[in-house]
Design a protein around this motif. Sequence first.
Motif, PDB file in Angstrom:
ATOM      1  N   ASN A 102       3.207   0.771 -31.762  1.00 35.08           N
ATOM      2  CA  ASN A 102       4.351   2.281 -32.661  1.00 35.08           C
ATOM      3  C   ASN A 102       3.804   2.568 -33.647  1.00 35.08           C
ATOM      4  O   ASN A 102       2.212   2.401 -34.013  1.00 35.08           O
ATOM      5  CB  ASN A 102       5.126   0.686 -33.072  1.00 35.08           C
ATOM      6  CG  ASN A 102       5.871   1.289 -34.612  1.00 35.08           C
ATOM      7  OD1 ASN A 102       5.680   1.863 -35.439  1.00 35.08           O
ATOM      8  ND2 ASN A 102       6.893   0.447 -34.311  1.00 35.08           N
ATOM      9  N   ALA A 103       4.004   3.466 -34.249  1.00 36.77           N
ATOM     10  CA  ALA A 103       3.759   4.392 -35.228  1.00 36.77           C
ATOM     11  C   ALA A 103       3.525   3.771 -36.213  1.00 36.77           C
ATOM     12  O   ALA A 103       2.186   4.588 -37.341  1.00 36.77           O
ATOM     13  CB  ALA A 103       4.752   6.024 -35.453  1.00 36.77           C
ATOM     14  N   ASP A 104       3.725   2.824 -36.594  1.00 33.74           N
ATOM     15  CA  ASP A 104       3.713   1.975 -37.879  1.00 33.74           C
ATOM     16  C   ASP A 104       2.635   1.241 -37.627  1.00 33.74           C
ATOM     17  O   ASP A 104       2.183   0.460 -39.051  1.00 33.74           O
ATOM     18  CB  ASP A 104       4.934   0.808 -38.834  1.00 33.74           C
ATOM     19  CG  ASP A 104       5.977   2.252 -38.846  1.00 33.74           C
ATOM     20  OD1 ASP A 104       5.837   3.115 -39.313  1.00 33.74           O
ATOM     21  OD2 ASP A 104       7.227   1.633 -38.855  1.00 33.74           O
ATOM     22  N   SER A 105       1.798   0.621 -36.897  1.00 38.53           N
ATOM     23  CA  SER A 105       0.899   0.106 -36.579  1.00 38.53           C
ATOM     24  C   SER A 105      -0.421   0.554 -37.362  1.00 38.53           C
ATOM     25  O   SER A 105      -0.891   1.331 -37.108  1.00 38.53           O
ATOM     26  CB  SER A 105       0.366   0.117 -34.660  1.00 38.53           C
ATOM     27  OG  SER A 105      -0.105   0.906 -34.449  1.00 38.53           O
ATOM     28  N   PRO A 106      -1.602  -0.358 -37.346  1.00 35.92           N
ATOM     29  CA  PRO A 106      -2.567  -0.312 -38.050  1.00 35.92           C
ATOM     30  C   PRO A 106      -3.563   0.769 -37.586  1.00 35.92           C
ATOM     31  O   PRO A 106      -4.923   0.779 -37.997  1.00 35.92           O
ATOM     32  CB  PRO A 106      -3.303  -1.174 -38.796  1.00 35.92           C
ATOM     33  CG  PRO A 106      -2.639  -2.293 -36.998  1.00 35.92           C
ATOM     34  CD  PRO A 106      -1.420  -2.034 -37.354  1.00 35.92           C
TER      35      PRO A 106
ATOM     36  N   GLN B  27      -4.957   3.839 -35.201  1.00 36.13           N
ATOM     37  CA  GLN B  27      -5.388   4.737 -35.152  1.00 36.13           C
ATOM     38  C   GLN B  27      -6.524   5.286 -33.851  1.00 36.13           C
ATOM     39  O   GLN B  27      -6.178   6.893 -33.218  1.00 36.13           O
ATOM     40  CB  GLN B  27      -5.604   5.570 -36.434  1.00 36.13           C
ATOM     41  CG  GLN B  27      -5.262   5.208 -37.421  1.00 36.13           C
ATOM     42  CD  GLN B  27      -3.590   5.699 -37.851  1.00 36.13           C
ATOM     43  OE1 GLN B  27      -4.080   6.407 -37.637  1.00 36.13           O
ATOM     44  NE2 GLN B  27      -2.751   4.808 -38.135  1.00 36.13           N
TER      45      GLN B  27
ATOM     46  N   GLN C 204       9.121  -0.288 -30.482  1.00 37.43           N
ATOM     47  CA  GLN C 204       9.597   0.568 -31.892  1.00 37.43           C
ATOM     48  C   GLN C 204      10.103  -0.802 -32.164  1.00 37.43           C
ATOM     49  O   GLN C 204      10.354  -0.921 -33.846  1.00 37.43           O
ATOM     50  CB  GLN C 204      11.233   1.469 -31.254  1.00 37.43           C
ATOM     51  CG  GLN C 204      10.350   2.742 -30.921  1.00 37.43           C
ATOM     52  CD  GLN C 204      11.760   3.270 -30.452  1.00 37.43           C
ATOM     53  OE1 GLN C 204      12.514   3.746 -31.011  1.00 37.43           O
ATOM     54  NE2 GLN C 204      12.850   3.373 -29.132  1.00 37.43           N
TER      55      GLN C 204
ATOM     56  N   GLY D 118       8.736  -3.686 -32.213  1.00 37.73           N
ATOM     57  CA  GLY D 118       7.842  -4.847 -33.050  1.00 37.73           C
ATOM     58  C   GLY D 118       7.682  -5.793 -31.909  1.00 37.73           C
ATOM     59  O   GLY D 118       7.256  -6.706 -32.339  1.00 37.73           O
TER      60      GLY D 118
ATOM     61  N   ASP E  89       8.151   7.721 -34.110  1.00 37.33           N
ATOM     62  CA  ASP E  89       8.444   6.459 -33.645  1.00 37.33           C
ATOM     63  C   ASP E  89       7.284   5.706 -33.823  1.00 37.33           C
ATOM     64  O   ASP E  89       6.955   4.573 -33.055  1.00 37.33           O
ATOM     65  CB  ASP E  89       9.869   6.437 -32.817  1.00 37.33           C
ATOM     66  CG  ASP E  89      10.580   6.798 -33.677  1.00 37.33           C
ATOM     67  OD1 ASP E  89      11.021   6.462 -34.911  1.00 37.33           O
ATOM     68  OD2 ASP E  89      11.678   7.413 -32.841  1.00 37.33           O
TER      69      ASP E  89
ATOM     70  N   ARG F  64       2.722   6.623 -31.238  1.00 37.77           N
ATOM     71  CA  ARG F  64       1.920   6.887 -31.054  1.00 37.77           C
ATOM     72  C   ARG F  64       0.741   6.412 -29.929  1.00 37.77           C
ATOM     73  O   ARG F  64       0.916   5.384 -29.724  1.00 37.77           O
ATOM     74  CB  ARG F  64       0.587   6.447 -32.649  1.00 37.77           C
ATOM     75  CG  ARG F  64      -0.432   6.845 -32.814  1.00 37.77           C
ATOM     76  CD  ARG F  64      -1.585   5.993 -33.790  1.00 37.77           C
ATOM     77  NE  ARG F  64      -0.772   6.615 -35.010  1.00 37.77           N
ATOM     78  CZ  ARG F  64      -0.225   5.427 -35.523  1.00 37.77           C
ATOM     79  NH1 ARG F  64      -1.010   3.812 -35.545  1.00 37.77           N
ATOM     80  NH2 ARG F  64       0.208   5.231 -36.838  1.00 37.77           N
TER      81      ARG F  64
END
Length: 335
Positions: free
Chosen positions: A144-148, A150, A207, A209, A229, A231
């Motif tokens: 998810n793009a909001d996950s920590p 990278q 998406q 979670g 949305d 990554r």
Amino acid sequence: MYDIKFSGPSRSGLGALASFCTIVPIYVMGVTPLAAEQVWPDGTVQLIVPASPGGGTDAAARIMAEHFQSETGASVVVVNTPGGGGAVAAEQVRAAAPDGKTVLFFHTGLLSAYHTGGYHHNPAEVFGAAVLMPVGGSYALTVNADSPWQSVDDLVSASKEAPNSLSLGIQMRGATHFMAGLFEQESDAQFRLVEAGPDADKLVQLQGGQIAAALINTPGTRQYVENGDLRVLATISGHPDRDPNVPDIPSLYELGYENVVYGLDFFILTPADTPDEVLAGINDAVKNALSDPDIVARFDNMGMPLQWLAQDEGRERLERTSELIADVTEMLGLN
């Protein structure tokens, strides 16, 4: 984090199997007459396809069937025979006459079915291998793009800090299960592998979670990455290089996970004892098709570029792939 640039159109990957059989002939106008020296096809040919109409495997078979027919004048029929992970169709071909008129068009997922107990005959041993066609493209390790996370290293480190807590969505006993097994073995990561269904279901769960990460056919991630949305951290395929359709994304091999190389090969298999000249004729027909710029473009536009292999090379690759899948099956405890 990497910004993805997709270099071409895409479609969804392999179609879902169902429990019915559909026979669909392909008609092509203006076919050329059979060449005098032509060995294959000799009469009507059935391409037995263990998938329902409309999926990636079915589409690939139809492109090939259309080309065979237009080039030779023979009648080529696609017979959709889903069920049993390919076992139903494989048995139909295994029991057929060895004359090249009933052949199996599928992929090396049939080897997975064999090594995990879903099919009782080793495809590398009980069929004639007319041709193997390694499939380009890749699968994407996606979060998810909001996950920590990278990077791949971030995700691996998090799995080690809390073993078996991060869920990695796969299809059990399918290609993504084997990819995940290789990744865990190479990285010493400790994910919780969960059955997440086909790619469409994985995308919803990512998406929402419900899962931390997933392995998804790379073209299928396109719109979700572009919308911000999801990554993509890296790709996995049957070769070590980056997927040219996402040139800004590294492969896991490139990142140091050098044994995480796994992809699907399409193949055409025939009944045992099919004459060598018939096998050679099928191989030549595929070589001819994949030398046609229009055919190449159609596969590229599907996100499934195909490569032709000579008979001996294809047979060796089929046997090596079978050995690799057997090793990973044992490692995952699926045998």
